[in-house]
Design a protein around this motif. Structure first.
Motif, PDB file in Angstrom:
ATOM      1  N   PHE A   1     -12.811  21.490   5.191  1.00 36.26           N
ATOM      2  CA  PHE A   1     -12.873  20.171   5.815  1.00 36.26           C
ATOM      3  C   PHE A   1     -14.240  19.827   6.383  1.00 36.26           C
ATOM      4  CE2 PHE A   1      -8.515  21.678   5.963  1.00 36.26           C
ATOM      5  CZ  PHE A   1      -7.838  20.616   5.392  1.00 36.26           C
ATOM      6  N   GLU A   2     -14.546  18.538   6.341  1.00 39.55           N
ATOM      7  CA  GLU A   2     -15.835  18.045   6.815  1.00 39.55           C
ATOM      8  C   GLU A   2     -15.748  17.426   8.203  1.00 39.55           C
ATOM      9  OE1 GLU A   2     -17.958  15.697   3.874  1.00 39.55           O
ATOM     10  OE2 GLU A   2     -16.780  16.649   2.286  1.00 39.55           O
ATOM     11  N   ASP A   3     -14.531  17.163   8.669  1.00 38.03           N
ATOM     12  CA  ASP A   3     -14.396  16.508   9.972  1.00 38.03           C
ATOM     13  C   ASP A   3     -13.059  16.884  10.593  1.00 38.03           C
ATOM     14  OD1 ASP A   3     -15.311  14.510  11.994  1.00 38.03           O
ATOM     15  OD2 ASP A   3     -13.488  13.463  11.380  1.00 38.03           O
ATOM     16  N   PHE A   4     -13.060  16.999  11.915  1.00 36.05           N
ATOM     17  CA  PHE A   4     -11.854  17.328  12.676  1.00 36.05           C
ATOM     18  C   PHE A   4     -11.762  16.390  13.871  1.00 36.05           C
ATOM     19  CE2 PHE A   4     -13.506  21.054  10.626  1.00 36.05           C
ATOM     20  CZ  PHE A   4     -12.398  21.675  10.079  1.00 36.05           C
ATOM     21  N   VAL A   5     -10.607  15.798  14.063  1.00 38.37           N
ATOM     22  CA  VAL A   5     -10.359  14.973  15.246  1.00 38.37           C
ATOM     23  C   VAL A   5      -9.182  15.595  15.991  1.00 38.37           C
ATOM     24  CG1 VAL A   5      -9.748  12.701  16.137  1.00 38.37           C
ATOM     25  CG2 VAL A   5     -11.223  12.896  14.117  1.00 38.37           C
ATOM     26  N   PHE A   6      -9.437  15.978  17.248  1.00 41.33           N
ATOM     27  CA  PHE A   6      -8.443  16.681  18.053  1.00 41.33           C
ATOM     28  C   PHE A   6      -7.907  15.781  19.163  1.00 41.33           C
ATOM     29  CE2 PHE A   6     -11.563  19.943  16.673  1.00 41.33           C
ATOM     30  CZ  PHE A   6     -10.727  20.670  15.831  1.00 41.33           C
ATOM     31  N   ALA A   7      -6.810  16.213  19.766  1.00 43.60           N
ATOM     32  CA  ALA A   7      -6.242  15.492  20.915  1.00 43.60           C
ATOM     33  C   ALA A   7      -7.290  15.393  22.016  1.00 43.60           C
ATOM     34  CB  ALA A   7      -5.008  16.224  21.431  1.00 43.60           C
ATOM     35  N   GLY A   8      -7.369  14.222  22.623  1.00 45.44           N
ATOM     36  CA  GLY A   8      -8.289  14.019  23.735  1.00 45.44           C
ATOM     37  C   GLY A   8      -9.653  13.487  23.336  1.00 45.44           C
ATOM     38  N   GLU A   9      -9.899  13.361  22.037  1.00 42.19           N
ATOM     39  CA  GLU A   9     -11.214  12.892  21.586  1.00 42.19           C
ATOM     40  C   GLU A   9     -11.275  11.391  21.368  1.00 42.19           C
ATOM     41  OE1 GLU A   9     -12.877  16.923  19.376  1.00 42.19           O
ATOM     42  OE2 GLU A   9     -12.418  15.144  18.178  1.00 42.19           O
ATOM     43  N   THR A  10     -10.130  10.722  21.478  1.00 42.04           N
ATOM     44  CA  THR A  10     -10.088   9.269  21.337  1.00 42.04           C
ATOM     45  C   THR A  10      -9.278   8.698  22.496  1.00 42.04           C
ATOM     46  OG1 THR A  10      -8.121   9.458  19.916  1.00 42.04           O
ATOM     47  CG2 THR A  10     -10.261   9.319  18.817  1.00 42.04           C
ATOM     48  N   PRO A  11      -9.478   7.414  22.825  1.00 46.51           N
ATOM     49  CA  PRO A  11      -8.731   6.814  23.945  1.00 46.51           C
ATOM     50  C   PRO A  11      -7.221   6.954  23.787  1.00 46.51           C
ATOM     51  CG  PRO A  11     -10.522   5.369  23.268  1.00 46.51           C
ATOM     52  CD  PRO A  11     -10.465   6.475  22.255  1.00 46.51           C
ATOM     53  N   LYS A  12      -6.743   6.831  22.560  1.00 43.18           N
ATOM     54  CA  LYS A  12      -5.311   6.984  22.286  1.00 43.18           C
ATOM     55  C   LYS A  12      -5.134   7.936  21.108  1.00 43.18           C
ATOM     56  CE  LYS A  12      -4.037   2.293  23.760  1.00 43.18           C
ATOM     57  NZ  LYS A  12      -3.421   1.010  23.335  1.00 43.18           N
ATOM     58  N   MET A  13      -4.004   8.623  21.092  1.00 40.71           N
ATOM     59  CA  MET A  13      -3.677   9.496  19.966  1.00 40.71           C
ATOM     60  C   MET A  13      -2.556   8.871  19.140  1.00 40.71           C
ATOM     61  SD  MET A  13      -5.636  12.070  19.492  1.00 40.71           S
ATOM     62  CE  MET A  13      -4.629  13.148  18.455  1.00 40.71           C
ATOM     63  N   LYS A  14      -2.210   9.538  18.042  1.00 41.76           N
ATOM     64  CA  LYS A  14      -1.112   9.044  17.211  1.00 41.76           C
ATOM     65  C   LYS A  14       0.115   8.759  18.074  1.00 41.76           C
ATOM     66  CE  LYS A  14      -1.221  12.770  14.622  1.00 41.76           C
ATOM     67  NZ  LYS A  14      -0.940  13.798  13.580  1.00 41.76           N
ATOM     68  N   PRO A  15       0.814   7.684  17.800  1.00 42.31           N
ATOM     69  CA  PRO A  15       0.782   6.832  16.609  1.00 42.31           C
ATOM     70  C   PRO A  15      -0.244   5.707  16.634  1.00 42.31           C
ATOM     71  CG  PRO A  15       2.583   6.157  18.012  1.00 42.31           C
ATOM     72  CD  PRO A  15       1.975   7.373  18.662  1.00 42.31           C
ATOM     73  N   ALA A  16      -1.115   5.659  17.627  1.00 42.27           N
ATOM     74  CA  ALA A  16      -2.189   4.670  17.629  1.00 42.27           C
ATOM     75  C   ALA A  16      -3.172   4.971  16.502  1.00 42.27           C
ATOM     76  CB  ALA A  16      -2.912   4.669  18.977  1.00 42.27           C
ATOM     77  N   ALA A  17      -3.960   3.985  16.128  1.00 41.73           N
ATOM     78  CA  ALA A  17      -4.898   4.128  15.013  1.00 41.73           C
ATOM     79  C   ALA A  17      -6.137   4.925  15.374  1.00 41.73           C
ATOM     80  CB  ALA A  17      -5.319   2.741  14.525  1.00 41.73           C
ATOM     81  N   ASP A  18      -6.436   5.071  16.656  1.00 45.07           N
ATOM     82  CA  ASP A  18      -7.738   5.577  17.116  1.00 45.07           C
ATOM     83  C   ASP A  18      -8.219   6.850  16.417  1.00 45.07           C
ATOM     84  OD1 ASP A  18      -6.596   3.739  18.947  1.00 45.07           O
ATOM     85  OD2 ASP A  18      -7.903   4.439  20.543  1.00 45.07           O
TER      86      ASP A  18
END
Length: 209
Positions: free
Chosen positions: A121-138
């Motif tokens: 993988f080239e990219d990882f997005v973890f919990a806490g790295e965006t204002p909202k988590m799934k099911p939001a689009a962030d």
């Protein structure tokens, strides 16, 4: 499709039993009985959100207690059959691959340390790295931005309704990892694609390339 973003739990790794059994034990430690079906309703959500949804007392403290129980049930975790072959094939064929997970970075590292997934993988997005988590689009939008991906040629692969909602909220197609799904009815026939096994996903995107 040129960019494929994956969920982790229930999609690449069979972690359901580990998470659910450790959550049941966490409640039991506090004298609260929860059935497997009760806790399964929050499978796929970030751990703190899961506890809040289950009306757990002191959810922040219970989150740590839950995480401390993971190793007790680590023997339950397995890679779904065909996953490594699929990921290797996609990588060789120059697909851009990312992960969007409800795990924190620490949880991800613990849960995947023996499976060597990061090499694909080239990219990882973890919990806490965006204002909202799934099911939001962030988180998916962040991954698309990180990968400089075009939404029209991107797809998110997951096993829960939260995954599907996040993909659609982000404006990309959703592929159901049916090999990790217990109840398809909750998707209400809204998944764009249904893949019965990893090889079927691989064949589809190769032919669509």
């Amino acid at each position: 499709m040129k960019t494929i973003i994956f969920d982790m739990d229930g999609t690449l790794l069979s972690t359901e039993a580990m998470y659910m059994q450790s959550l049941i034990q966490t409640f039991k430690d506090r004298g609260i009985e929860k059935s497997y079906e009760e806790v399964y309703k929050v499978f796929g959500l970030p751990s703190l959100d899961s506890l809040i949804k289950l009306e757990a007392p002191e959810p922040e403290k219970m989150q740590l207690e839950w995480q401390n129980h993971y190793p007790d049930f680590w023997y339950e975790v397995k890679v779904f059959p065909g996953i490594n072959k699929m990921l290797s094939g996609l990588k060789v064929n120059d697909f851009t691959l990312g992960i969007v997970t409800s795990n924190t970075k620490e949880e991800f590292m613990e849960n995947t340390s023996q499976f060597d997934f990061p090499k694909y993988f080239e990219d990882f997005v973890f919990a806490g790295e965006t204002p909202k988590m799934k099911p939001a689009a962030d988180p998916i939008l962040k991954s698309l931005n990180d990968l400089q991906a075009v939404p029209q040629s991107s797809m998110y692969i997951g096993d829960s309704i939260h995954d599907m909602q996040a993909a659609h909220n982000a404006g990309i197609k959703f592929g159901m990892a049916a090999w990790g799904v217990r109840d398809r009815k909750v998707f209400d026939n809204q998944a764009d694609y249904i893949f019965e096994e990893p090889q079927e996903l691989y064949d589809f995107v190769i032919n669509d390339k």
